[in-house]
Design a protein around this motif. Structure first.
Motif, PDB file in Angstrom:
ATOM      1  N   GLU A  78       0.828  -1.203   0.000  1.00 52.72           N
ATOM      2  CA  GLU A  78       0.000   0.000   0.000  1.00 52.72           C
ATOM      3  C   GLU A  78       0.869   1.262   0.000  1.00 52.72           C
ATOM      4  O   GLU A  78       0.623   2.197  -0.776  1.00 52.72           O
ATOM      5  N   LEU A  79       1.890   1.292   0.857  1.00 49.78           N
ATOM      6  CA  LEU A  79       2.736   2.493   0.940  1.00 49.78           C
ATOM      7  C   LEU A  79       3.452   2.772  -0.379  1.00 49.78           C
ATOM      8  O   LEU A  79       3.687   3.920  -0.747  1.00 49.78           O
ATOM      9  N   SER A  80       3.786   1.713  -1.103  1.00 55.57           N
ATOM     10  CA  SER A  80       4.540   1.904  -2.351  1.00 55.57           C
ATOM     11  C   SER A  80       3.725   2.627  -3.414  1.00 55.57           C
ATOM     12  O   SER A  80       4.275   3.172  -4.365  1.00 55.57           O
ATOM     13  N   THR A  81       2.400   2.649  -3.244  1.00 57.40           N
ATOM     14  CA  THR A  81       1.575   3.346  -4.233  1.00 57.40           C
ATOM     15  C   THR A  81       1.427   4.833  -3.915  1.00 57.40           C
ATOM     16  O   THR A  81       0.730   5.548  -4.622  1.00 57.40           O
ATOM     17  N   LYS A  82       2.094   5.298  -2.826  1.00 54.85           N
ATOM     18  CA  LYS A  82       1.931   6.697  -2.401  1.00 54.85           C
ATOM     19  C   LYS A  82       3.262   7.445  -2.345  1.00 54.85           C
ATOM     20  O   LYS A  82       3.383   8.443  -1.647  1.00 54.85           O
ATOM     21  N   THR A  83       4.255   6.939  -3.028  1.00 54.92           N
ATOM     22  CA  THR A  83       5.585   7.549  -2.978  1.00 54.92           C
ATOM     23  C   THR A  83       5.752   8.636  -4.047  1.00 54.92           C
ATOM     24  O   THR A  83       4.948   8.731  -4.970  1.00 54.92           O
ATOM     25  N   GLU A  84       6.851   9.405  -3.924  1.00 56.49           N
ATOM     26  CA  GLU A  84       7.114  10.445  -4.945  1.00 56.49           C
ATOM     27  C   GLU A  84       7.412   9.806  -6.302  1.00 56.49           C
ATOM     28  O   GLU A  84       6.974  10.273  -7.349  1.00 56.49           O
ATOM     29  N   ILE A  85       8.195   8.748  -6.263  1.00 55.01           N
ATOM     30  CA  ILE A  85       8.653   8.074  -7.494  1.00 55.01           C
ATOM     31  C   ILE A  85       8.133   6.641  -7.489  1.00 55.01           C
ATOM     32  O   ILE A  85       8.062   6.003  -6.435  1.00 55.01           O
ATOM     33  N   TYR A  86       7.785   6.128  -8.663  1.00 51.88           N
ATOM     34  CA  TYR A  86       7.358   4.733  -8.763  1.00 51.88           C
ATOM     35  C   TYR A  86       8.127   4.052  -9.889  1.00 51.88           C
ATOM     36  O   TYR A  86       8.302   4.627 -10.967  1.00 51.88           O
ATOM     37  N   LEU A  87       8.603   2.858  -9.612  1.00 50.85           N
ATOM     38  CA  LEU A  87       9.342   2.082 -10.618  1.00 50.85           C
ATOM     39  C   LEU A  87       8.622   0.774 -10.902  1.00 50.85           C
ATOM     40  O   LEU A  87       8.173   0.091  -9.970  1.00 50.85           O
ATOM     41  N   SER A  88       8.577   0.425 -12.155  1.00 55.09           N
ATOM     42  CA  SER A  88       8.029  -0.867 -12.544  1.00 55.09           C
ATOM     43  C   SER A  88       8.661  -1.258 -13.872  1.00 55.09           C
ATOM     44  O   SER A  88       9.364  -0.466 -14.501  1.00 55.09           O
TER      45      SER A  88
END
Ligand code: SF4
Length: 200
Positions: A78-88
């Motif tokens: 859940e927290l990873s969807t609210k960060t400044e940057i997202y990597l996939s």
């Protein structure tokens, strides 16, 4: 892979594009670009193979449910969807510019679609197909069965290891698909292309 055509179509679709010969070069670039940020990761063998959780984690706050640390996995997801940057990474990318991801829990497609300042999609040349139909075929028949096998799912694709059976198994990991025609407006998007085989 027709790199020139792919880059031209991605740029037309409002993505910034960076190209690298090796994963090591792409990793060095990402470590230069992303510094002192909160960074969420979607599930990705590409990111794992590149060691980005470890390298970016030295100078950023990286949140990934594959390496949740002391947090419960669900909280990290859940927290990873609210960060400044997202990597996939992606499951399929068409030279005509479409980007496809299949997801089981939904966090990865959610993270790619909204809620960050910038999204980086790290893509090895093996993910690229000539057109949308072939990119979707690869996502369903190559990426998803290999992921099901990695997760030891009791699904026909994991057992037989050859293709998708569009199964009704309780363990089915393919529960939703995202198709990006163009970069969503609310965030910056950059595709980091690597001329190596990465992930699946
Ligand atoms: S739908 Fe079922 S058979 Fe097809 S790839 Fe997904 S888990 Fe495997």
């Amino acid at each position: 892979m027709d790199l020139e055509k792919l880059v031209k179509n991605l740029e037309k679709n409002d993505y910034k594009v960076s190209c690298f010969d090796t994963a090591a070069e792409a990793s060095a670039y990402l470590n230069e670009q992303i510094d002192g940020k909160s960074v969420g990761f979607g599930g990705s063998m590409t990111l794992e193979e590149m060691g980005l959780f470890e390298s970016l984690g030295k100078h950023n706050e990286v949140i990934w449910h594959w390496h949740p640390g002391s947090r419960p996995e669900s909280e990290a997801r859940e927290l990873s969807t609210k960060t400044e940057i997202y990597l996939s990474s992606v499951n399929g990318m068409a030279e005509t510019g479409e980007i496809i991801n299949i997801d089981g829990n939904g966090n990865r497609v959610a993270g790619m679609l909204y809620g960050h300042k910038k999204v980086y999609l790290v893509v090895g040349e093996n993910k690229v197909a000539p057109n949308y139909e072939k990119a979707l075929w690869r996502a369903r028949n190559i990426a998803a069965p290999l992921n099901a096998k990695r997760l030891s799912c009791k699904t026909p694709c994991a057992v037989k290891g050859d293709r998708c059976y569009d199964c009704d198994s309780p363990g089915r990991i393919c529960r939703g698909v995202s198709l990006l025609w163009k970069a969503p407006r609310s965030m910056e998007f950059e595709v980091v292309l690597v001329k190596e085989k990465l992930g699946y």
